[in-house]
Design a protein around this motif. Structure first.
Motif, PDB file in Angstrom:
ATOM      1  N   ARG A  71      51.142 -15.337  19.784  1.00  0.00           N
ATOM      2  CA  ARG A  71      51.700 -16.210  20.830  1.00  0.00           C
ATOM      3  C   ARG A  71      52.864 -15.518  21.541  1.00  0.00           C
ATOM      4  O   ARG A  71      53.092 -15.736  22.724  1.00  0.00           O
ATOM      5  CB  ARG A  71      52.178 -17.541  20.254  1.00  0.00           C
ATOM      6  CG  ARG A  71      51.068 -18.447  19.866  1.00  0.00           C
ATOM      7  CD  ARG A  71      50.419 -18.973  21.107  1.00  0.00           C
ATOM      8  NE  ARG A  71      49.356 -19.881  20.704  1.00  0.00           N
ATOM      9  CZ  ARG A  71      48.710 -20.624  21.532  1.00  0.00           C
ATOM     10  NH1 ARG A  71      48.980 -20.585  22.812  1.00  0.00           N
ATOM     11  NH2 ARG A  71      47.746 -21.387  21.106  1.00  0.00           N
ATOM     12  N   ILE A  72      53.622 -14.713  20.806  1.00  0.00           N
ATOM     13  CA  ILE A  72      54.706 -13.960  21.435  1.00  0.00           C
ATOM     14  C   ILE A  72      54.130 -12.907  22.379  1.00  0.00           C
ATOM     15  O   ILE A  72      54.619 -12.711  23.488  1.00  0.00           O
ATOM     16  CB  ILE A  72      55.604 -13.301  20.366  1.00  0.00           C
ATOM     17  CG1 ILE A  72      56.394 -14.378  19.624  1.00  0.00           C
ATOM     18  CG2 ILE A  72      56.540 -12.274  20.989  1.00  0.00           C
ATOM     19  CD1 ILE A  72      57.116 -13.872  18.398  1.00  0.00           C
ATOM     20  N   LEU A  73      53.077 -12.223  21.925  1.00  0.00           N
ATOM     21  CA  LEU A  73      52.471 -11.177  22.739  1.00  0.00           C
ATOM     22  C   LEU A  73      51.740 -11.736  23.946  1.00  0.00           C
ATOM     23  O   LEU A  73      51.728 -11.122  25.018  1.00  0.00           O
ATOM     24  CB  LEU A  73      51.511 -10.340  21.893  1.00  0.00           C
ATOM     25  CG  LEU A  73      52.152  -9.553  20.758  1.00  0.00           C
ATOM     26  CD1 LEU A  73      51.079  -8.862  19.931  1.00  0.00           C
ATOM     27  CD2 LEU A  73      53.148  -8.541  21.293  1.00  0.00           C
ATOM     28  N   ARG A  74      51.108 -12.891  23.771  1.00  0.00           N
ATOM     29  CA  ARG A  74      50.367 -13.515  24.873  1.00  0.00           C
ATOM     30  C   ARG A  74      50.565 -15.019  24.763  1.00  0.00           C
ATOM     31  O   ARG A  74      49.953 -15.677  23.914  1.00  0.00           O
ATOM     32  CB  ARG A  74      48.887 -13.154  24.781  1.00  0.00           C
ATOM     33  CG  ARG A  74      48.100 -13.646  25.954  1.00  0.00           C
ATOM     34  CD  ARG A  74      46.656 -13.201  25.874  1.00  0.00           C
ATOM     35  NE  ARG A  74      45.998 -13.599  27.082  1.00  0.00           N
ATOM     36  CZ  ARG A  74      45.511 -12.744  27.961  1.00  0.00           C
ATOM     37  NH1 ARG A  74      45.589 -11.464  27.732  1.00  0.00           N
ATOM     38  NH2 ARG A  74      44.920 -13.179  29.044  1.00  0.00           N
ATOM     39  N   ALA A  75      51.404 -15.551  25.634  1.00  0.00           N
ATOM     40  CA  ALA A  75      51.822 -16.946  25.517  1.00  0.00           C
ATOM     41  C   ALA A  75      50.699 -17.942  25.760  1.00  0.00           C
ATOM     42  O   ALA A  75      50.725 -19.049  25.244  1.00  0.00           O
ATOM     43  CB  ALA A  75      52.965 -17.226  26.486  1.00  0.00           C
ATOM     44  N   VAL A  76      49.696 -17.570  26.526  1.00  0.00           N
ATOM     45  CA  VAL A  76      48.606 -18.482  26.856  1.00  0.00           C
ATOM     46  C   VAL A  76      47.331 -17.987  26.189  1.00  0.00           C
ATOM     47  O   VAL A  76      46.973 -16.817  26.303  1.00  0.00           O
ATOM     48  CB  VAL A  76      48.404 -18.572  28.383  1.00  0.00           C
ATOM     49  CG1 VAL A  76      47.252 -19.491  28.718  1.00  0.00           C
ATOM     50  CG2 VAL A  76      49.679 -19.021  29.058  1.00  0.00           C
ATOM     51  N   SER A  77      46.662 -18.886  25.489  1.00  0.00           N
ATOM     52  CA  SER A  77      45.399 -18.512  24.848  1.00  0.00           C
ATOM     53  C   SER A  77      44.335 -18.251  25.902  1.00  0.00           C
ATOM     54  O   SER A  77      44.394 -18.763  27.010  1.00  0.00           O
ATOM     55  CB  SER A  77      44.918 -19.626  23.926  1.00  0.00           C
ATOM     56  OG  SER A  77      45.821 -19.809  22.876  1.00  0.00           O
ATOM     57  N   GLY A  78      43.358 -17.501  25.504  1.00  0.00           N
ATOM     58  CA  GLY A  78      42.236 -17.252  26.397  1.00  0.00           C
ATOM     59  C   GLY A  78      42.408 -15.960  27.150  1.00  0.00           C
ATOM     60  O   GLY A  78      43.109 -15.056  26.734  1.00  0.00           O
ATOM     61  N   GLY A  79      41.752 -15.886  28.259  1.00  0.00           N
ATOM     62  CA  GLY A  79      41.795 -14.667  29.050  1.00  0.00           C
ATOM     63  C   GLY A  79      40.423 -14.026  29.053  1.00  0.00           C
ATOM     64  O   GLY A  79      39.436 -14.587  28.587  1.00  0.00           O
ATOM     65  N   LYS A  80      40.372 -12.848  29.594  1.00  0.00           N
ATOM     66  CA  LYS A  80      39.116 -12.117  29.718  1.00  0.00           C
ATOM     67  C   LYS A  80      39.037 -11.068  28.622  1.00  0.00           C
ATOM     68  O   LYS A  80      39.996 -10.358  28.361  1.00  0.00           O
ATOM     69  CB  LYS A  80      39.055 -11.436  31.084  1.00  0.00           C
ATOM     70  CG  LYS A  80      37.781 -10.678  31.333  1.00  0.00           C
ATOM     71  CD  LYS A  80      37.820 -10.035  32.706  1.00  0.00           C
ATOM     72  CE  LYS A  80      36.565  -9.260  32.988  1.00  0.00           C
ATOM     73  NZ  LYS A  80      36.335  -8.145  32.097  1.00  0.00           N
ATOM     74  N   ILE A  81      37.903 -10.992  27.992  1.00  0.00           N
ATOM     75  CA  ILE A  81      37.690  -9.945  26.985  1.00  0.00           C
ATOM     76  C   ILE A  81      37.437  -8.643  27.730  1.00  0.00           C
ATOM     77  O   ILE A  81      36.567  -8.594  28.600  1.00  0.00           O
ATOM     78  CB  ILE A  81      36.493 -10.292  26.077  1.00  0.00           C
ATOM     79  CG1 ILE A  81      36.769 -11.588  25.327  1.00  0.00           C
ATOM     80  CG2 ILE A  81      36.214  -9.159  25.104  1.00  0.00           C
ATOM     81  CD1 ILE A  81      35.596 -12.111  24.549  1.00  0.00           C
ATOM     82  N   PRO A  82      38.188  -7.592  27.403  1.00  0.00           N
ATOM     83  CA  PRO A  82      37.987  -6.323  28.106  1.00  0.00           C
ATOM     84  C   PRO A  82      36.568  -5.797  27.919  1.00  0.00           C
ATOM     85  O   PRO A  82      35.950  -5.982  26.860  1.00  0.00           O
ATOM     86  CB  PRO A  82      39.004  -5.386  27.459  1.00  0.00           C
ATOM     87  CG  PRO A  82      40.021  -6.281  26.836  1.00  0.00           C
ATOM     88  CD  PRO A  82      39.286  -7.527  26.456  1.00  0.00           C
ATOM     89  N   ASP A  83      36.065  -5.146  28.956  1.00  0.00           N
ATOM     90  CA  ASP A  83      34.714  -4.585  28.902  1.00  0.00           C
ATOM     91  C   ASP A  83      34.543  -3.613  27.745  1.00  0.00           C
ATOM     92  O   ASP A  83      33.479  -3.531  27.144  1.00  0.00           O
ATOM     93  CB  ASP A  83      34.381  -3.876  30.219  1.00  0.00           C
ATOM     94  CG  ASP A  83      34.238  -4.853  31.374  1.00  0.00           C
ATOM     95  OD1 ASP A  83      33.946  -6.038  31.110  1.00  0.00           O
ATOM     96  OD2 ASP A  83      34.417  -4.424  32.530  1.00  0.00           O
ATOM     97  N   ILE A  84      35.598  -2.886  27.411  1.00  0.00           N
ATOM     98  CA  ILE A  84      35.506  -1.898  26.345  1.00  0.00           C
ATOM     99  C   ILE A  84      35.250  -2.578  24.987  1.00  0.00           C
ATOM    100  O   ILE A  84      34.526  -2.054  24.145  1.00  0.00           O
ATOM    101  CB  ILE A  84      36.765  -1.014  26.310  1.00  0.00           C
ATOM    102  CG1 ILE A  84      36.559   0.159  25.374  1.00  0.00           C
ATOM    103  CG2 ILE A  84      37.979  -1.803  25.930  1.00  0.00           C
ATOM    104  CD1 ILE A  84      37.636   1.192  25.472  1.00  0.00           C
ATOM    105  N   VAL A  85      35.824  -3.764  24.797  1.00  0.00           N
ATOM    106  CA  VAL A  85      35.616  -4.494  23.541  1.00  0.00           C
ATOM    107  C   VAL A  85      34.182  -5.012  23.476  1.00  0.00           C
ATOM    108  O   VAL A  85      33.518  -4.908  22.442  1.00  0.00           O
ATOM    109  CB  VAL A  85      36.638  -5.636  23.400  1.00  0.00           C
ATOM    110  CG1 VAL A  85      36.343  -6.485  22.179  1.00  0.00           C
ATOM    111  CG2 VAL A  85      38.042  -5.091  23.349  1.00  0.00           C
ATOM    112  N   ILE A  86      33.715  -5.559  24.577  1.00  0.00           N
ATOM    113  CA  ILE A  86      32.338  -6.046  24.620  1.00  0.00           C
ATOM    114  C   ILE A  86      31.362  -4.907  24.367  1.00  0.00           C
ATOM    115  O   ILE A  86      30.419  -5.032  23.592  1.00  0.00           O
ATOM    116  CB  ILE A  86      32.054  -6.731  25.973  1.00  0.00           C
ATOM    117  CG1 ILE A  86      32.891  -8.002  26.093  1.00  0.00           C
ATOM    118  CG2 ILE A  86      30.573  -7.057  26.121  1.00  0.00           C
ATOM    119  CD1 ILE A  86      32.870  -8.625  27.462  1.00  0.00           C
ATOM    120  N   ALA A  87      31.619  -3.755  25.002  1.00  0.00           N
ATOM    121  CA  ALA A  87      30.732  -2.605  24.833  1.00  0.00           C
ATOM    122  C   ALA A  87      30.777  -2.068  23.407  1.00  0.00           C
ATOM    123  O   ALA A  87      29.783  -1.536  22.909  1.00  0.00           O
ATOM    124  CB  ALA A  87      31.113  -1.503  25.815  1.00  0.00           C
TER     125      ALA A  87
END
Length: 115
Positions: A71-87
């Motif tokens: 939560r400190i690193l990213r205050a809002v949950s969610g977002g886009k999964i990077p293409d590199i992670v999906i790949a």
């Protein structure tokens, strides 16, 4: 073989320099995530064994602490999964699905520690 791996890691519409950088990032970040998870597990084990905390209480406390850190690193949950992670988790390598490959890779890395 290099182009096959590059196509798995990075969409083919990107430049070759971007693809090489993406492969390098995947090669560095995926093992780093396993090391980080192992470190969190080590902290959990130390809390259980050294502080004599019940395992479920220690695990839930570590989970709560990690949730606070994220939560400190990213205050809002969610977002886009990077293409590199999906790949990095879609497709197969040596006829193994990539999640299975990375799991076996992590087990292979930890075998020397188990002796």
């Amino acid at each position: 073989m290099g182009n096959l791996v590059a196509d798995l890691i990075c969409p083919s519409g990107r430049s070759s320099a971007f693809r090489r950088r993406s492969i390098l990032w995947a090669a560095l970040l995926i093992p780093a995530v396993f090391v980080l998870a192992g470190f969190v597990g080590l902290i959990n084990v130390l809390v259980i064994t050294r502080l004599n905390v019940h395992p479920i209480i220690a695990t839930l406390a570590i989970q709560y602490i990690m949730s606070g850190i994220t939560r400190i690193l990213r205050a809002v949950s969610g977002g886009k999964i990077p293409d590199i992670v999906i790949a990095a988790v879609q497709g197969s390598f040596l006829d193994l699905s990539l999640p299975l490959f990375w799991g076996l890779f992590a087990i292979e890395l930890t075998l020397p520690l188990q002796n």
